[in-house]
Design a protein around this motif. Structure first.
Motif, PDB file in Angstrom:
ATOM      1  N   ALA A  36       0.834  -1.202   0.000  1.00 59.26           N
ATOM      2  CA  ALA A  36       0.000   0.000   0.000  1.00 59.26           C
ATOM      3  C   ALA A  36       0.868   1.250   0.000  1.00 59.26           C
ATOM      4  N   SER A  37       1.959   1.230   0.778  1.00 60.02           N
ATOM      5  CA  SER A  37       2.864   2.372   0.824  1.00 60.02           C
ATOM      6  C   SER A  37       3.540   2.578  -0.525  1.00 60.02           C
ATOM      7  N   GLU A  38       3.952   1.495  -1.152  1.00 54.30           N
ATOM      8  CA  GLU A  38       4.576   1.602  -2.476  1.00 54.30           C
ATOM      9  C   GLU A  38       3.586   2.164  -3.493  1.00 54.30           C
ATOM     10  N   GLN A  39       2.330   1.773  -3.410  1.00 55.87           N
ATOM     11  CA  GLN A  39       1.319   2.307  -4.326  1.00 55.87           C
ATOM     12  C   GLN A  39       1.120   3.801  -4.101  1.00 55.87           C
ATOM     13  N   LEU A  40       1.138   4.230  -2.849  1.00 53.30           N
ATOM     14  CA  LEU A  40       1.034   5.659  -2.559  1.00 53.30           C
ATOM     15  C   LEU A  40       2.196   6.416  -3.195  1.00 53.30           C
ATOM     16  N   ARG A  41       3.405   5.858  -3.105  1.00 53.61           N
ATOM     17  CA  ARG A  41       4.571   6.518  -3.707  1.00 53.61           C
ATOM     18  C   ARG A  41       4.418   6.592  -5.215  1.00 53.61           C
ATOM     19  N   GLN A  42       4.004   5.484  -5.835  1.00 52.02           N
ATOM     20  CA  GLN A  42       3.861   5.462  -7.287  1.00 52.02           C
ATOM     21  C   GLN A  42       2.752   6.407  -7.757  1.00 52.02           C
ATOM     22  N   ASP A  43       1.746   6.588  -6.930  1.00 51.42           N
ATOM     23  CA  ASP A  43       0.651   7.500  -7.265  1.00 51.42           C
ATOM     24  C   ASP A  43       0.961   8.946  -6.882  1.00 51.42           C
ATOM     25  N   ALA A  44       2.177   9.195  -6.390  1.00 52.68           N
ATOM     26  CA  ALA A  44       2.632  10.524  -5.963  1.00 52.68           C
ATOM     27  C   ALA A  44       1.744  11.105  -4.860  1.00 52.68           C
ATOM     28  N   LYS A  45       1.238  10.249  -3.989  1.00 56.52           N
ATOM     29  CA  LYS A  45       0.436  10.691  -2.841  1.00 56.52           C
ATOM     30  C   LYS A  45       1.361  10.772  -1.622  1.00 56.52           C
ATOM     31  N   PHE A  46       2.268  11.755  -1.692  1.00 52.80           N
ATOM     32  CA  PHE A  46       3.333  11.848  -0.702  1.00 52.80           C
ATOM     33  C   PHE A  46       2.836  12.227   0.692  1.00 52.80           C
ATOM     34  N   THR A  47       1.757  12.982   0.769  1.00 56.93           N
ATOM     35  CA  THR A  47       1.224  13.334   2.086  1.00 56.93           C
ATOM     36  C   THR A  47       0.751  12.080   2.810  1.00 56.93           C
ATOM     37  N   ALA A  48      -0.011  11.265   2.112  1.00 56.71           N
ATOM     38  CA  ALA A  48      -0.497  10.018   2.726  1.00 56.71           C
ATOM     39  C   ALA A  48       0.662   9.085   3.046  1.00 56.71           C
ATOM     40  N   GLY A 107       3.692   9.988   3.721  1.00 57.41           N
ATOM     41  CA  GLY A 107       4.405  10.596   4.838  1.00 57.41           C
ATOM     42  C   GLY A 107       3.758  10.345   6.185  1.00 57.41           C
ATOM     43  N   GLU A 108       2.465  10.061   6.181  1.00 56.53           N
ATOM     44  CA  GLU A 108       1.781   9.776   7.437  1.00 56.53           C
ATOM     45  C   GLU A 108       2.101   8.380   7.968  1.00 56.53           C
ATOM     46  N   GLY A 109       2.344   7.423   7.081  1.00 54.48           N
ATOM     47  CA  GLY A 109       2.584   6.048   7.523  1.00 54.48           C
ATOM     48  C   GLY A 109       4.025   5.608   7.511  1.00 54.48           C
ATOM     49  N   LEU A 110       4.822   6.171   6.615  1.00 51.46           N
ATOM     50  CA  LEU A 110       6.198   5.705   6.446  1.00 51.46           C
ATOM     51  C   LEU A 110       7.072   5.884   7.689  1.00 51.46           C
ATOM     52  N   PRO A 111       6.992   6.993   8.419  1.00 56.23           N
ATOM     53  CA  PRO A 111       7.843   7.118   9.616  1.00 56.23           C
ATOM     54  C   PRO A 111       7.628   5.997  10.637  1.00 56.23           C
ATOM     55  N   SER A 112       6.386   5.598  10.863  1.00 61.25           N
ATOM     56  CA  SER A 112       6.158   4.526  11.838  1.00 61.25           C
ATOM     57  C   SER A 112       6.662   3.184  11.313  1.00 61.25           C
TER      58      SER A 112
END
Length: 130
Positions: A22-34, A36-41
């Protein structure tokens, strides 16, 4: 105790909302805000797992490489090259700890990505062997 579960196909948060795919899909979709909310944890939990000597350490290091790749790409695209460097440095550590040639190659390729975003193309050629 870690909030992460090393699940088949990626990392899944204990709440089931965040996984590597899911995180990789967010990156590929350029949804960096979303992202950024999950990646630090995810990164924090993977650090805790990789600092442990558990049987899951190599798998966690491989997942760390993926998470750092997402952090590196996102950071570079947003103009935060210092964070891109930090991410690729941790990626290289993960690859070295596991020692798998495919992970070492992936981390080396990401190193080229950092140089590319900083317009330093000569080091890329040395890593890639001209």
């Amino acid at each position: 105790m870690s909030r992460l579960i090393l699940a088949e196909g990626g990392v899944r948060g204990a709440d089931g909302d965040v996984d590597g795919k899911a995180s990789e899909q967010l990156r590929q979709d350029a949804k960096f805000t979303a992202l950024g909310e999950g990646l630090p944890s995810i990164l924090t939990d993977l650090i805790a797992i990789t600092n442990d000597s558990s049987a899951d350490r190599d798998r966690a290091e491989a997942l760390m490489l993926r998470a750092c790749h997402m952090a590196r790409v996102s950071s570079n695209l947003l103009g935060h090259h210092d964070l891109g460097w930090a991410a690729v440095q941790r990626e290289l550590v993960a690859a070295q700890r596991v020692g798998a040639p495919d992970l070492v190659a992936a981390a080396s390729w990401d190193l080229c990505g950092v140089w590319l975003h900083e317009a330093q193309l000569d080091p890329d050629k040395a890593v890639l062997g001209d």
